[in-house]
Scaffold this active site. Structure first.
Site, mmCIF file in Angstrom:
data_model
loop_
_atom_site.group_PDB
_atom_site.id
_atom_site.type_symbol
_atom_site.label_atom_id
_atom_site.label_comp_id
_atom_site.label_asym_id
_atom_site.label_seq_id
_atom_site.Cartn_x
_atom_site.Cartn_y
_atom_site.Cartn_z
ATOM 1 C CG ASP A 35 -14.567 2.704 39.335
ATOM 2 O OD1 ASP A 35 -14.041 3.598 38.671
ATOM 3 O OD2 ASP A 35 -15.434 1.918 38.884
ATOM 4 C CB SER A 36 -15.868 -2.273 38.665
ATOM 5 O OG SER A 36 -15.928 -1.351 37.576
ATOM 6 N N GLY A 37 -12.665 -1.129 38.490
ATOM 7 C CA GLY A 37 -11.348 -1.386 37.929
ATOM 8 C C GLY A 37 -11.257 -1.244 36.425
ATOM 9 C CG HIS A 64 -9.143 25.262 51.825
ATOM 10 N ND1 HIS A 64 -9.964 26.154 52.502
ATOM 11 C CD2 HIS A 64 -9.272 25.568 50.502
ATOM 12 C CE1 HIS A 64 -10.534 26.971 51.643
ATOM 13 N NE2 HIS A 64 -10.137 26.637 50.430
ATOM 14 C CG ASP A 122 -17.839 0.427 33.428
ATOM 15 O OD1 ASP A 122 -16.969 0.089 34.254
ATOM 16 O OD2 ASP A 122 -18.054 1.613 33.119
ATOM 17 C CG PHE A 177 -11.828 4.983 34.393
ATOM 18 C CD1 PHE A 177 -10.905 5.606 35.220
ATOM 19 C CD2 PHE A 177 -12.265 5.643 33.265
ATOM 20 C CE1 PHE A 177 -10.436 6.876 34.934
ATOM 21 C CE2 PHE A 177 -11.808 6.916 32.968
ATOM 22 C CZ PHE A 177 -10.894 7.531 33.801
ATOM 23 C CD GLN A 229 -19.483 3.564 30.024
ATOM 24 O OE1 GLN A 229 -19.252 4.552 29.321
ATOM 25 N NE2 GLN A 229 -18.862 3.375 31.194
ATOM 26 C CB CYS A 246 -7.316 25.242 57.007
ATOM 27 S SG CYS A 246 -7.406 23.577 56.365
ATOM 28 C CG ASP A 268 -15.463 9.711 41.867
ATOM 29 O OD1 ASP A 268 -16.275 9.370 40.979
ATOM 30 O OD2 ASP A 268 -14.222 9.722 41.718
HETATM 31 C C1 LIG Z 1 -10.693 14.973 36.213
HETATM 32 O O1 LIG Z 1 -10.092 13.804 36.804
HETATM 33 C C2 LIG Z 1 -9.381 12.995 35.904
HETATM 34 O O2 LIG Z 1 -10.298 12.249 35.111
HETATM 35 C C3 LIG Z 1 -10.606 11.040 35.774
HETATM 36 C C4 LIG Z 1 -11.988 11.254 36.312
HETATM 37 N N1 LIG Z 1 -12.901 10.872 35.276
HETATM 38 C C5 LIG Z 1 -13.501 9.678 35.316
HETATM 39 N N2 LIG Z 1 -14.363 9.272 34.361
HETATM 40 C C6 LIG Z 1 -14.722 8.028 34.687
HETATM 41 C C7 LIG Z 1 -15.540 7.097 34.017
HETATM 42 C C8 LIG Z 1 -15.700 5.815 34.557
HETATM 43 C C9 LIG Z 1 -16.495 4.805 33.886
HETATM 44 O O3 LIG Z 1 -17.072 5.030 32.798
HETATM 45 N N3 LIG Z 1 -16.581 3.577 34.450
HETATM 46 C C10 LIG Z 1 -15.966 3.301 35.636
HETATM 47 N N4 LIG Z 1 -16.103 2.040 36.155
HETATM 48 N N5 LIG Z 1 -15.232 4.199 36.303
HETATM 49 C C11 LIG Z 1 -15.074 5.474 35.775
HETATM 50 C C12 LIG Z 1 -14.266 6.400 36.453
HETATM 51 C C13 LIG Z 1 -14.076 7.670 35.899
HETATM 52 N N6 LIG Z 1 -13.323 8.753 36.292
HETATM 53 C C14 LIG Z 1 -9.617 10.830 36.869
HETATM 54 O O4 LIG Z 1 -8.911 9.634 36.542
HETATM 55 C C15 LIG Z 1 -7.536 9.987 36.310
HETATM 56 C C16 LIG Z 1 -6.788 9.688 37.599
HETATM 57 C C17 LIG Z 1 -7.018 9.247 35.088
HETATM 58 O O5 LIG Z 1 -7.510 11.408 36.078
HETATM 59 C C18 LIG Z 1 -8.634 11.971 36.723
#
Ligand SMILES: CO[C@@H]1O[C@H](CNc2nc3cc4c(=O)[nH]c(N)nc4cc3[nH]2)[C@H]2OC(C)(C)O[C@@H]12
Length: 375
Positions: A90-92, A338, A144, A94, A193, A312, A270
């Protein structure tokens, strides 16, 4: 390169194959999260025994620690972590918004103090591309802005337009620094987005596709929005993404959510849930999550589950409950293995169901059987 191998007559589910520099990925696919160059508590050989075909890394975390100088000197992230299969990073963007402190968002990028020691840092489109080139991931995500939820249409529009301008800068950087295509070339995925607004999602998808990337993610999901919005956003966006390229829903989801998103045309997923919830004692089962810290398992000597990873087998619920309650490392390892087995075999069963033309029955069975409340 993405090959579309089969489609499902009852839904928009697809069976595909994505070729990357470090190997082929069969889709639909679940990607275990390895934020800091490790899928927590799991050995790479165990990941291979789980048939994990690709794992996630994270630009922000690896840039903050150990830093790109060290990972570059190691020959890249694959060598550094002893993993020779594909990696998506991922690009960082978020992570800066979910972790860093004192963030200042500007046109050029984001200024912030990192979450570890408060060092002032700057991350923008070009920097994110440079870092991922040094990491040598097989799939690099564009930089993004993950639009916060909820938000007004005008704010979602300006956030989405910023993501498009940053995507253009990533495109220019790629064209200048990584002009080669095919073979060992790093793939780049655009991120759509637009929050919960159909007009913005469709405009963003069209303009992102026009820039021509190797695949496309739906961003701005799993940020607190209602599940019906999540599903509608996938329905609006997928039809505008190229049939012959992979689609990735970032940060998702629970088992039923993953199956419902596959039905709407998503290929890649993911989620931190299987490994994160393992660490607090929750094991996934076909009938819903089971919190093993619960006293009712104190003398439950049945196996963790009939459907689990070989490593397991032979351990009872009572024993694993004991390990979790005493913070024994083996407890979180067993439940992590598991849960990853559960998520990876869910994806594998989805692939088989699409191939065999019985995805509708598979989808109905998973959703009907899974109860969201912990057992
Ligand atoms: C249910 O897990 C919590 O929610 C986050 C996962 N939800 C999530 N939505 C995302 C959106 C984006 C995006 O728009 N752009 C980029 N570049 N990366 C993204 C990464 C993302 N991950 C996990 O992240 C934490 C660890 C804060 O809690 C987890």
């Amino acid at each position: 390169m993405f090959e579309l191998l089969a489609t499902d007559p009852s839904s928009s589910a697809r069976r595909g194959r994505l070729t990357t520099p470090h190997g082929v990925i069969e889709t639909p696919i679940f990607m275990p999260v390895g934020t800091q160059a490790t899928v927590k508590a799991v050995h790479p050989q165990e990941l291979r025994s789980l048939d994990a075909q690709i794992i996630l890394g994270n630009t922000y975390h690896l840039w903050v620690r150990p830093g790109t100088e060290i990972i570059g000197a190691a020959g890249g992230l694959h060598k550094f972590m002893n993993w020779d299969r594909p990696i998506l990073t991922d690009s960082g963007g978020f992570q800066v918004f979910s972790l860093a402190k004192l963030r200042k968002l500007k046109e050029e990028g984001c200024y912030f103090n990192n979450h570890v020691d408060g060092t002032p840092m700057f991350l923008g489109p070009e920097t994110a591309m440079e870092i991922q080139a040094t990491l040598g991931s097989d799939i690099a995500m564009l930089f993004d802005e993950c639009t916060p939820w909820p938000c007004k249409h005008e704010d979602a529009r300006s956030s989405m337009e910023l993501t498009l301008r940053w995507a253009r800068r990533c495109r220019d950087w790629i064209d200048k620094h990584q002009p080669q295509t095919g073979g060992g070339a790093q793939l780049h995925f655009g991120i759509v987005q637009g929050s919960t607004f159909e007009d913005l999602r469709q405009r963003c998808a069209r303009e992102m596709v026009a820039m021509g990337f190797s695949g496309y993610a739906i961003g701005g999901l799993s940020v607190g929005e209602p599940e019906e919005d999540m599903m509608r956003i996938a329905e609006w966006t997928c039809p505008l993404l190229p049939q012959n390229q992979a689609r990735y829903a970032m940060g998702l989801g629970t088992p039923p959510q993953i199956v419902e998103l596959i039905a709407r045309g998503i290929d890649m997923f993911d989620c931190v849930l299987p490994t994160r919830l393992a660490r607090n004692g929750t094991a996934y089962t076909h009938d819903g999550p089971m919190n093993l810290r619960n006293n009712k398992f104190a003398k439950d000597f049945r196996p963790l589950s009939e459907d689990t990873h070989p490593l397991c087998q032979g351990f009872s619920r009572a024993y694993i409950r004991h390990l979790i309650n005493t913070q024994e490392v083996l407890g979180l390892r067993l439940i992590s293995l598991h849960n990853l087995h559960f998520y990876l075999s869910l994806a594998s069963r989805a692939r088989l169901a699409i191939e065999q033309g019985c995805f509708a029955e598979f989808r109905a069975e998973v959703v009907a059987r899974y109860q969201n409340r912990p057992e």
